[in-house]
Design a protein around this motif. Structure first.
Motif, PDB file in Angstrom:
ATOM      1  N   PRO A 184       9.155  11.195  19.378  1.00  0.00           N
ATOM      2  CA  PRO A 184       8.834   9.763  19.326  1.00  0.00           C
ATOM      3  C   PRO A 184       9.965   8.924  19.912  1.00  0.00           C
ATOM      4  CG  PRO A 184       9.541  10.513  17.168  1.00  0.00           C
ATOM      5  CD  PRO A 184       9.477  11.734  18.044  1.00  0.00           C
ATOM      6  N   GLN A 185       9.784   8.467  21.127  1.00  0.00           N
ATOM      7  CA  GLN A 185      10.788   7.609  21.748  1.00  0.00           C
ATOM      8  C   GLN A 185      10.511   6.137  21.467  1.00  0.00           C
ATOM      9  OE1 GLN A 185      12.036   8.930  25.763  1.00  0.00           O
ATOM     10  NE2 GLN A 185      10.668  10.676  25.495  1.00  0.00           N
ATOM     11  N   THR A 186       9.292   5.866  20.967  1.00  0.00           N
ATOM     12  CA  THR A 186       8.916   4.531  20.500  1.00  0.00           C
ATOM     13  C   THR A 186       8.172   4.712  19.182  1.00  0.00           C
ATOM     14  OG1 THR A 186       6.860   4.641  21.794  1.00  0.00           O
ATOM     15  CG2 THR A 186       8.740   3.556  22.818  1.00  0.00           C
ATOM     16  N   ALA A 202      11.216   6.366  15.891  1.00  0.00           N
ATOM     17  CA  ALA A 202      11.973   6.467  17.142  1.00  0.00           C
ATOM     18  C   ALA A 202      13.428   6.851  16.922  1.00  0.00           C
ATOM     19  CB  ALA A 202      11.885   5.145  17.907  1.00  0.00           C
ATOM     20  N   ASP A 203      14.029   6.453  15.791  1.00  0.00           N
ATOM     21  CA  ASP A 203      15.418   6.836  15.535  1.00  0.00           C
ATOM     22  C   ASP A 203      15.554   8.350  15.437  1.00  0.00           C
ATOM     23  OD1 ASP A 203      16.264   4.232  15.549  1.00  0.00           O
ATOM     24  OD2 ASP A 203      16.373   4.023  13.368  1.00  0.00           O
ATOM     25  N   GLY A 257      13.512  10.480  16.790  1.00  0.00           N
ATOM     26  CA  GLY A 257      13.245  11.012  18.119  1.00  0.00           C
ATOM     27  C   GLY A 257      14.464  10.982  19.015  1.00  0.00           C
ATOM     28  N   ASP A 266       6.922  11.161  25.237  1.00  0.00           N
ATOM     29  CA  ASP A 266       6.972  10.214  24.123  1.00  0.00           C
ATOM     30  C   ASP A 266       5.700  10.345  23.303  1.00  0.00           C
ATOM     31  OD1 ASP A 266       7.303   8.121  22.369  1.00  0.00           O
ATOM     32  OD2 ASP A 266       7.185   6.527  23.876  1.00  0.00           O
ATOM     33  N   GLN A 280       5.043   8.595  20.672  1.00  0.00           N
ATOM     34  CA  GLN A 280       4.749   7.261  20.129  1.00  0.00           C
ATOM     35  C   GLN A 280       4.370   7.313  18.645  1.00  0.00           C
ATOM     36  OE1 GLN A 280       2.008   4.990  22.708  1.00  0.00           O
ATOM     37  NE2 GLN A 280       2.399   6.509  24.307  1.00  0.00           N
ATOM     38  N   THR A 281       4.593   8.464  17.992  1.00  0.00           N
ATOM     39  CA  THR A 281       4.136   8.721  16.620  1.00  0.00           C
ATOM     40  C   THR A 281       2.627   8.531  16.519  1.00  0.00           C
ATOM     41  OG1 THR A 281       6.261   7.750  15.950  1.00  0.00           O
ATOM     42  CG2 THR A 281       4.806   8.437  14.200  1.00  0.00           C
TER      43      THR A 281
END
Length: 448
Positions: A52-54, A58-59, A61, A108, A110-111
């Motif tokens: 997860p980059q967003t 994200a933290d 990730g 990513d 994105q969750t």
């Protein structure tokens, strides 16, 4: 493949390899290891890091990507070698994997399950990734694990805590190093009873997806077995950022403990709201009101700040552990990035090494040979003590840490203290335990 297809850090640019344009499985090579999806050539092997980059996780990730980059560096002979030197298996020698340089692509999630599947599919079909790893959401992990099973790719799960990942949704091509909800409940409940007593009434706020459900179930069953009563359990959207409307009813519910089955940014926000509503100073049923966070991380503790002081939870690993493997990893990660790693970083680094080790011991990239090498593999030297990758469900069994927020932290990273190392026997369960029922591991799929 030309050098221009890679960035300076050796990350393969997405789409650098043309897609075969076919349904999975694709991208087979006719070489000595052919007959399975994305068999590598003689010079390099491509791994897919899907994090997860967003989004709300994200933290985690970002820290996972740092750990993956470090693992690749060590596998290729760079840096100080990290855990390669402490790992009980001694087959990794810094020459890549079976003599092939390790390259990687990233995606990513994105969750979001759909986004995670799409990025994983792209890495498999377009970039030739032979293994997919990563994620900080169990919903994502379950979705990507199913895709990898269909594609004939090994999935080395990242941060996924739901029982479902190695329970009802387990797959023969999927493997999890991270602990699970049942283990958190089994480790936490005795500590909670010892500190807060057995006459307690709990109110659960639960993230509305499979991780939240299984964590709620695990903590409820473990605490109720010791005398606690559950007065209410309320689901909250994963996208929620303000939990005030969910916290307000807790004070008039008859509960004297709030259990936050939240992770990442959700936990930071819900705990902050709970403190703002005065729950830390409140009393109920003649007792001090308490808050419990079943799944902790250093990154969450940092986000919540002083609000975590004295609050119990569990964690898969912590940078303060003093075994040789943990110290080696903390040293390598700290030297490279300037701060200690999170549990997300630890588990993803370890999963990368475990995959490389299994390929090397099997002398094959064939996913079914890799799976066979991982099943019932016992190892040490990677943190958490002696560990078993159980063949029945592809779940790792190891010691579990119970932690609490530190009252007097010495710095911004010194936020959690280990209060108990729960031995593996206390968190081990039968493969057919009711909390894991309904799944069928099935058989390995090589993809071709």
């Amino acid at each position: 493949m030309t050098k221009s297809n890679f960035s300076r850090r050796g990350v393969l640019k997405t789409g650098a390899i043309a897609s075969a344009g076919l349904a999975l499985p694709t991208y087979l090579r006719a070489d000595g290891h052919s007959g399975f999806t994305n068999a590598p050539g003689d010079s390099q092997v491509i791994l897919g890091f899907n994090v997860p980059q967003t989004g709300p996780y994200a933290d985690e990730g970002a820290d996972e990507l740092r750990a993956y980059e470090l693992a690749v560096e060590h596998l290729n002979g760079g840096g100080d070698g990290g855990m390669l030197g402490t790992f009980s298996s001694k087959v990794l020698d810094g020459t890549g994997i079976l003599g092939r340089e390790v390259k990687y692509v990233t995606g990513d999630t994105q969750t979001k399950s759909d986004a995670a599947r799409a990025s994983a599919r792209s890495m498999i079909e377009k970039d030739g990734a032979i293994m997919i790893t990563g994620g900080s959401s169990s919903g994502v992990a379950v979705a990507v694990q199913a895709l990898c099973q269909e594609a004939g790719i090994i999935f080395m799960a990242g941060l996924t805590h739901s029982n479902d990942t190695t329970g009802k949704d387990k797959r023969a091509n999927g493997f999890r190093h991270f602990f699970n909800s049942y283990m958190s409940g089994a480790a936490l409940a005795p500590v909670l009873a010892a500190n807060y007593g057995t006459d307690r009434k709990a109110y659960h706020l639960t993230a509305d997806y499979n991780w939240g459900y299984t964590t709620e179930e695990a903590v409820k069953s473990s605490t109720e077995a010791l005398g606690w009563e559950t007065v209410n359990a309320v689901k909250t959207p994963l996208t929620q950022t303000d939990f005030s409307s969910y916290i307000a009813p807790v004070l008039n519910s008859g509960a004297d403990v709030l259990v936050l089955n939240h992770y990442g940014g959700n936990m930071v926000n819900s705990l902050t709201n709970a403190v703002q509503f005065g729950l830390r100073e409140a009393q109920a049923n003649g007792q001090n009101f308490e808050i419990v966070v079943p799944l902790y991380s250093r990154l969450m503790a940092k986000g919540a700040g002083a609000n975590v002081k004295g609050i119990f939870g569990s964690t898969n690993w912590h940078w303060s552990l003093q075994d040789e493997g943990s110290k080696a990893f903390v040293r390598s990660f700290g030297t490279k990035y300037g701060f200690p790693p999170s549990q997300a970083a630890h588990t993803t680094y370890v999963q990368t090494l475990l995959y490389a080790d299994a390929v090397t011991r099997a002398n094959s990239f064939n996913p079914c040979a890799v799976a066979e090498a991982l099943e019932d593999f016992e190892f040490d030297g990677l943190g958490n003590g002696k560990t078993l990758y159980r063949g029945d469900d592809h779940q790792c069994f190891k010691d579990v840490l119970v932690v609490k927020g530190k009252e007097n932290p010495e710095n911004e990273f010194d936020l959690l203290e280990i209060v108990e190392v729960t031995p593996v026997d206390q968190v081990t369960y039968a493969p057919d335990h009711p909390q894991f029922a309904g799944g069928d591991l099935g058989t390995c799929n090589p993809g071709a």
